[in-house]
Design an enzyme around this catalytic site. Structure first.
Site, PDB file in Angstrom:
ATOM      1  N   ASP A   1       0.834  -1.205   0.000  1.00 49.75           N
ATOM      2  CA  ASP A   1       0.000   0.000   0.000  1.00 49.75           C
ATOM      3  C   ASP A   1       0.866   1.251   0.000  1.00 49.75           C
ATOM      4  O   ASP A   1       2.016   1.224   0.452  1.00 49.75           O
ATOM      5  CB  ASP A   1      -0.865   0.060   1.264  1.00 49.75           C
ATOM      6  CG  ASP A   1      -1.752  -1.159   1.405  1.00 49.75           C
ATOM      7  OD1 ASP A   1      -2.135  -1.732   0.381  1.00 49.75           O
ATOM      8  OD2 ASP A   1      -2.034  -1.519   2.561  1.00 49.75           O
TER       9      ASP A   1
HETATM   10  N1  URA Z   1      -1.088  -6.052   3.882  1.00 50.63           N
HETATM   11  C1  URA Z   1      -1.575  -4.799   3.931  1.00 50.63           C
HETATM   12  O1  URA Z   1      -2.577  -4.531   4.595  1.00 50.63           O
HETATM   13  N2  URA Z   1      -0.922  -3.848   3.234  1.00 50.63           N
HETATM   14  C2  URA Z   1       0.205  -4.076   2.532  1.00 50.63           C
HETATM   15  O2  URA Z   1       0.748  -3.157   1.937  1.00 50.63           O
HETATM   16  C3  URA Z   1       0.688  -5.385   2.498  1.00 50.63           C
HETATM   17  C4  URA Z   1       0.023  -6.349   3.178  1.00 50.63           C
END
Ligand code: URA
Length: 244
Positions: free
Chosen positions: A103
Site C-alpha cells: 500500500d
Molecule cells: N497487507 C496490507 O494490509 N498492506 C500491505 O501493503 C501489504 C500487506
C-alpha cells in the site's frame, strides 16, 4: 518452443497475465500473422514476434530488491502525478515493475523485475512464500486474538490461511503494540484487514522479509540488485508446479 505469453513476459513486455490479454486482444503477431490462441508455441530465436507492430527484443533480465518508503505508489505510472516505485529506478534501462504490491502507506521490501514469468509465479497463490510484516497496532491484542489471526479470520473475500502472529513490543502512552505477522497470501490490504478484524487498527505497516530476502544494508528508498544465487533460489521456490 515456448508459450507465446511466456516469451513475451520474458522479453519484459509485461506480466504474463497482461501478455495474455494482449494476445486475446489481437495485439500480437507471429511471423506477420495475428495470433489469438493462448496455446500458441513459438521459438523466440526463430520466430518474428511483434506487439502493436513493434518487434520484441530479448531484454536483459533484471532483478532488484527495493526498500519502499511510505507515500510511494506501487505502480509504474500514476495519472495523478504521485510518486511511484519506478521513479527510484530512473537510471535502470530495463522496464522493471513491482512483484505484488505494498500500500501507499506501507513501507518495506518489494521485488522489482522485468521477468514476467518469475513475477507471475511469485504472485501465484499456490506457492506459499512467507511474507513477514511488522504492524504497529492500537492496543495490545490478547493471546486469544493472536491465535485467531494464526488460525485464520473470515474477511469479506474469504478465510485467511494459517499465519504466525507474535507481539514483539508493547508500548504505553498511547497503548500500542508491534506485531510480527507471517502470512503467505497477498490479498489487498490483508494485514490491515486481519488486524482490524480482531479489533486492533493498524497505525503503521512494514514488510521486513519476503521468503529468505531481507532489507539488510538498505535504507528507505534504496535498492540493490539481487545476486544470481538469490535469483536462482527464488526460481527454485516457485518451480515445483510445472503446469504453471
Ligand atoms: N497487507 C496490507 O494490509 N498492506 C500491505 O501493503 C501489504 C500487506
Amino acid at each position: 518452443m515456448e508459450r507465446l505469453q511466456k516469451v513475451l513476459a520474458h522479453a519484459g513486455v509485461a506480466s504474463r497475465r497482461k501478455c495474455e490479454e494482449f494476445i486475446i486482444n489481437g495485439r500480437v503477431k507471429v511471423n506477420g500473422q495475428v495470433v489469438l490462441d493462448l496455446g500458441t508455441k513459438v521459438d523466440p530465436q526463430q520466430d518474428r514476434i511483434e506487439v502493436d507492430g513493434t518487434p520484441i527484443h530479448s531484454e536483459k533480465m533484471a532483478y532488484y530488491l527495493f526498500y519502499k518508503p511510505t507515500g510511494v505508489i506501487t505502480s509504474v505510472t500514476d495519472t495523478h502525478g504521485r510518486k511511484v516505485v519506478t521513479d527510484f529506478f530512473q537510471e535502470i534501462p530495463e522496464r522493471i515493475y513491482p512483484v505484488g504490491r505494498l500500500d501507499n502507506d506501507t513501507s518495506g521490501l518489494l521485488i522489482m523485475t522485468n521477468d514476467g514469468d518469475l513475477a507471475y509465479r511469485l504472485m501465484h497463490p499456490s506457492f506459499t512464500i512467507d511474507k513477514i510484516y511488522l504492524a504497529t497496532v492500537e492496543g495490545i491484542p490478547s493471546s486469544q486474538k493472536l491465535k485467531q489471526l494464526e488460525k485464520g479470520v473470515l474477511l469479506e473475500d474469504g478465510w485467511t490461511s494459517p499465519a504466525v502472529a507474535e507481539i514483539v513490543e508493547k508500548r504505553s502512552q498511547p497503548t500500542e503494540s508491534v506485531i510480527r505477522l507471517t502470512i503467505h497470501e497477498g490479498r489487498k490490504r490483508q494485514v490491515r484487514r486481519m488486524c482490524q478484524h480482531i479489533g486492533h487498527t493498524v497505525k503503521k505497516l512494514h514488510r521486513e522479509k519476503y521468503g529468505f530476502l531481507t532489507l539488510k544494508g538498505l535504507k528507505k528508498g534504496e535498492y540493490r540488485e539481487l545476486s544470481s544465487e538469490e535469483v536462482t533460489r527464488l526460481k527454485e521456490m516457485v518451480t515445483q508446479r510445472s503446469q504453471l
